[in-house]
Scaffold this active site. Structure first.
Site, PDB file in Angstrom:
ATOM      1  N   MET A  83       3.859  11.542  -4.658  1.00 49.48           N
ATOM      2  CA  MET A  83       4.968  10.697  -4.201  1.00 49.48           C
ATOM      3  C   MET A  83       5.333  10.917  -2.736  1.00 49.48           C
ATOM      4  O   MET A  83       6.501  10.833  -2.371  1.00 49.48           O
ATOM      5  CB  MET A  83       6.200  10.935  -5.101  1.00 49.48           C
ATOM      6  CG  MET A  83       5.956  10.613  -6.550  1.00 49.48           C
ATOM      7  SD  MET A  83       5.163   9.004  -6.734  1.00 49.48           S
ATOM      8  CE  MET A  83       5.509   8.641  -8.428  1.00 49.48           C
ATOM      9  N   ASN A 117      -6.102   6.826  -4.908  1.00 47.29           N
ATOM     10  CA  ASN A 117      -4.717   6.763  -5.411  1.00 47.29           C
ATOM     11  C   ASN A 117      -4.643   5.843  -6.628  1.00 47.29           C
ATOM     12  O   ASN A 117      -5.434   4.909  -6.753  1.00 47.29           O
ATOM     13  CB  ASN A 117      -3.804   6.214  -4.302  1.00 47.29           C
ATOM     14  CG  ASN A 117      -2.342   6.188  -4.720  1.00 47.29           C
ATOM     15  OD1 ASN A 117      -1.824   7.137  -5.314  1.00 47.29           O
ATOM     16  ND2 ASN A 117      -1.655   5.084  -4.432  1.00 47.29           N
ATOM     17  N   HIS A 123      -1.934   3.320  -8.668  1.00 47.48           N
ATOM     18  CA  HIS A 123      -0.660   2.616  -8.448  1.00 47.48           C
ATOM     19  C   HIS A 123      -0.379   1.702  -9.649  1.00 47.48           C
ATOM     20  O   HIS A 123      -1.277   0.998 -10.115  1.00 47.48           O
ATOM     21  CB  HIS A 123      -0.755   1.792  -7.156  1.00 47.48           C
ATOM     22  CG  HIS A 123       0.519   1.090  -6.830  1.00 47.48           C
ATOM     23  ND1 HIS A 123       1.611   1.744  -6.289  1.00 47.48           N
ATOM     24  CD2 HIS A 123       0.893  -0.200  -6.996  1.00 47.48           C
ATOM     25  CE1 HIS A 123       2.598   0.873  -6.129  1.00 47.48           C
ATOM     26  NE2 HIS A 123       2.194  -0.308  -6.555  1.00 47.48           N
TER      27      HIS A 123
HETATM   28  C1  GRF Z   1       1.887   6.931 -12.202  1.00 43.53           C
HETATM   29  O1  GRF Z   1       2.486   5.904 -12.889  1.00 43.53           O
HETATM   30  C2  GRF Z   1       1.207   6.428 -10.959  1.00 43.53           C
HETATM   31  O2  GRF Z   1       0.885   5.087 -11.018  1.00 43.53           O
HETATM   32  C3  GRF Z   1       2.217   6.641  -9.885  1.00 43.53           C
HETATM   33  O3  GRF Z   1       2.912   7.793 -10.264  1.00 43.53           O
HETATM   34  C4  GRF Z   1       2.891   7.929 -11.677  1.00 43.53           C
HETATM   35  C5  GRF Z   1       2.525   9.349 -11.972  1.00 43.53           C
HETATM   36  O4  GRF Z   1       2.635   9.674 -13.322  1.00 43.53           O
HETATM   37  N1  GRF Z   1       1.571   6.729  -8.600  1.00 43.53           N
HETATM   38  P1  GRF Z   1       2.082  11.062 -13.861  1.00 43.53           P
HETATM   39  O5  GRF Z   1       2.751  12.164 -13.047  1.00 43.53           O
HETATM   40  O6  GRF Z   1       0.605  11.072 -13.701  1.00 43.53           O
HETATM   41  O7  GRF Z   1       2.508  11.112 -15.285  1.00 43.53           O
END
Ligand code: GRF
Length: 213
Positions: free
Chosen positions: A108, A125, A127
């Site tokens: 993030m 990445n 998304h």
């Molecule tokens: C995912 O939904 C991804 O698309 C976004 O962040 C979220 C991460 O979820 N970039 P996790 O930590 O893998 O459960």
């Protein structure tokens, strides 16, 4: 209409000899990290996760690293004044692991050209929308607000513009009139877990081909 993955045959991408060397960056729960752990463990993806970098000392992704015996490093971004310095530290950590593909699995933070250029075309990445629609934060809310009938997830190469790099693979998730974030988010995430290992494999195959000879 069922959720579906738009993908070539996975077997043609996942067979790496020697096994692909992955670095992962995560900020959150780590369900995508876990999906990659399972794909590598079961040999669906012939790769090994060398190291996990997290930016938040409390993030649950660390528990996944412990569960799957993956070395991890906490790099708290709050201790760095400039994004470039932070990215230099990430590179320093990763360099000793000889990473081929770096995966942002729920990372993030915006990364700078310092990191992007070091791993040129090798940062992947995930998304939660069908890019180029709904980049940036709150992608699922954005899709619901726009009342689109299909959303999904995208695995793409990271470049300097957020959520805009070349697309590797996507999965589609239809949205019904009854859907809200609570019902839609888990369906998209389920597709993410199938789609991310394929995107990583496609990036890995391209990297190996471009790196030969
Ligand atoms: C995912 O939904 C991804 O698309 C976004 O962040 C979220 C991460 O979820 N970039 P996790 O930590 O893998 O459960």
């Amino acid at each position: 209409m069922a959720d579906f993955l738009v993908s070539p045959n996975i077997e043609s991408f996942t067979n790496f000899k020697p096994r692909l060397r992955l670095g992962i960056m995560a900020s959150g729960v780590g369900t995508n990290l876990e999906a990659l752990c399972q794909a590598t463990k079961s040999n669906i993806l012939q790769a090994d996760i060398q190291v996990l970098i997290v930016n938040n000392p409390d993030c649950p992704a660390i528990e996944k690293a412990l569960k799957y015996h993956i070395p991890y490093k906490v790099l708290d971004h709050r201790l760095f004044q400039k994004r470039e310095h932070y990215d230099q530290q990430i590179i320093k950590e990763l360099d000793s692991y000889d990473i081929e593909i770096l995966v942002m699995a729920g990372w993030m933070r915006v990364v700078t050209s310092t990191l992007i250029n070091h791993y040129n075309n090798r940062i992947v990445n995930i998304h939660p929308s069908l890019l180029p629609s709904f980049p940036g934060v709150n992608a699922i809310e954005q899709a619901l607000e726009a009342k689109v009938k299909i959303s999904g997830c995208t695995v793409h190469i990271v470049n300097e513009k957020v959520d805009s790099g070349p697309i590797l693979v996507q999965s589609a998730v239809p949205i019904s009139n009854q859907d809200d974030k609570r019902t839609l988010a888990p369906r998209i995430q389920k597709q993410e877990h199938k789609t991310l290992p394929i995107g990583v494999a496609i990036a890995g195959k391209r990297w190996r081909e471009s790196n030969q000879g």
